[in-house]
Enzyme design. Structure first.
Site: not given
Ligand SMILES: C[S@@+](CC[C@H](N)C(=O)[O-])C[C@H]1O[C@@H](n2cnc3c(N)ncnc32)[C@H](O)[C@@H]1O
Length: 451
Positions: A264-268, A270, A339, A392
């Site tokens: 769940c990388a965006a916005p990247g 971590k 994440d 979080c």
């Molecule tokens: C907490 S944020 C991640 C923050 C990111 N790891 C960072 O450190 O910047 C959660 C992310 O999970 C993504 N997300 C939600 N459901 C998802 C899924 N089923 N598969 C992949 N990503 C998902 C969201 O789009 C969001 O970007």
């Protein structure tokens, strides 16, 4: 000139009122407003009024209601929002009362409802008269009742401090990009620019004394630094330390490939931090680390590409659903960072709209998704591999409870590894950071080893 100033101040209030209305009655987030209606919050004061009003919304609604004979009609909820903005400023700012009332009254014209000036004036004057006798903010915790009850249940000894902390402004924390400079070098740069700061507890963190727009930070365009909460910075540190320890303990073959997934990388944030640690501190065996990143949201992926470009990371991120496996090339991962999408209740200081928009039902839905995602990603993990689960969130339902339910069906293969961080406390399966301590947001980490 004075008239123009009042007019500008009126626009600032009208913008904040439109923002409050969008959150309270149109289900919009503050992030949506910042992106899609920047004209409402183009002035720092309107942003401060929007955040402040949402932070204290529950108290303001109750207080203002005592001065109203009848509720506002649906089509006049913008006026109601304006009244809340004015009331917030009367109770929580040092600005002279007459200026607040005049500017809020003028803002009724900006909302094209000059007929309401008398009402706004009357309510704010009566509020100003009794303001000294009100016991805010001690009288209320400014949370929806269901959330306060959940906090009380999960933190019987700390819920009051947590609720109060949620109503404060979070510090601005930077993460120094180790590919470009050391923390000390960047701290020196900040000092040269007269930006007051202190070093954070986590190794790449610097805490600013006053927040400022990120583009005003020295070296921002060159990618010397990123903005990232200190609690969030522990994710990459924990993952990288685990990788280092395993590489050493297992006498990993020289140059061996280790595959890492950020699911769940965006916005990247971590992932960028992890890449920075990997290049600044390679494993003893010089393992080659391949990082794969996915996220479900294309707009967030697009934003991430820009962030990585600024930081100088050549890392792709593909669209994929972490609850499915269609994106997976069937090569197992040695490390997985999950994440999880969550309630964000650990970040209410930064996102006070969460208190308004979140419902108890959403928590059950989040935990169901988290559990399903965890089961799914577990399949991609190699035997001997490690998965770092994080949210979080402050709520047990999204943290230990998810891990407990996962272990009920996976206890033969999954082994919880202990984590210890500089603040917060150990939970049954992981570690909880709190917004009451050491400049971190509320975060939860659990480390699972696949046997
Ligand atoms: C907490 S944020 C991640 C923050 C990111 N790891 C960072 O450190 O910047 C959660 C992310 O999970 C993504 N997300 C939600 N459901 C998802 C899924 N089923 N598969 C992949 N990503 C998902 C969201 O789009 C969001 O970007």
């Amino acid at each position: 000139m004075a008239a123009k100033t009042t007019a500008d101040s009126a626009s600032i209030r009208a913008g904040a009122a439109r923002g409050v209305l969008a959150v309270t009655h149109q289900n919009r987030t503050i992030d949506w407003i910042l992106e899609h209606r920047p004209q409402w919050v183009s002035h720092t004061e309107s942003t401060a009024l929007l955040y402040g009003t949402l932070r204290h919304l529950f108290y303001l609604r109750n207080t203002v209601a005592t001065f109203l004979h009848k509720p506002f009609r649906d089509k006049d909820l913008d006026l109601y929002s304006l009244l809340l903005v004015g009331a917030y400023q009367l109770l929580w700012s040092d600005k002279p009362v007459h200026a607040i009332i005049n500017e809020t009254v003028s803002a009724a014209s900006k909302l094209r409802k000059p007929w309401a000036k008398g009402l706004i004036n009357a309510v704010l004057r009566r509020l100003a008269e009794v303001a000294d006798s009100l016991n805010y903010p001690d009288q209320t915790f400014d949370h929806p009742p269901w959330l306060l009850q959940t906090l009380q249940q999960d933190y019987p000894h700390q819920w009051q401090q947590l609720a109060m902390a949620n109503n404060t402004q979070a510090p601005m924390v930077l993460r120094v990009n180790l590919n470009q400079n050391t923390r000390q070098e960047y701290a020196t740069l900040l000092t040269q620019h007269g930006i007051a700061h202190q070093l954070g507890v986590s190794e790449q963190a610097i805490v600013l004394e006053q927040p400022l727009p990120s583009h005003q930070l020295p070296g921002w365009q060159q990618g010397k630094v990123a903005v990232q909460d200190m609690g969030a910075q522990y994710a990459a540190t924990v993952l990288h330390n685990t990788l280092q320890q395993h590489a050493t303990a297992q006498a990993t073959q020289n140059g061996q490939l280790l595959r890492v997934l950020d699911a769940c990388a965006a916005p990247g944030g971590k992932l960028a931090h992890f890449l920075e640690l990997c290049s600044a501190r390679p494993t003893q065996s010089n393992s080659h680390i391949e990082t794969i990143a996915i996220d479900i949201s294309q707009p967030r992926i697009d934003a991430t590409q820009g962030i990585f470009a600024r930081l100088g990371h050549h890392q792709g991120i593909q669209r994929g659903d972490a609850c499915q496996l269609d994106w997976w090339d069937r090569q197992p991962f040695d490390y997985v960072l999950m994440d999880a999408p969550c309630s964000g209740t650990g970040t209410i200081r930064r996102h006070p709209d969460i208190k308004v928009l979140l419902s108890a039902d959403a928590i059950s839905s989040h935990s169901a998704t988290q559990l399903s995602m965890l089961h799914n990603l577990w399949q991609t993990l190699a035997p001997g591999g490690t998965l770092l689960y994080c949210t979080c969130s402050l709520l047990q339902a999204e943290n230990d409870a998810v891990i407990s339910r996962f272990l009920e069906t996976n206890n033969k293969h999954a082994n919880v590894q202990q984590i210890q961080l500089p603040s917060g406390f150990a939970t049954r399966h992981g570690w909880q950071l709190l917004p009451t301590e050491s400049h971190t947001d509320g975060f939860y980490y659990a480390l699972l080893h696949k046997q």
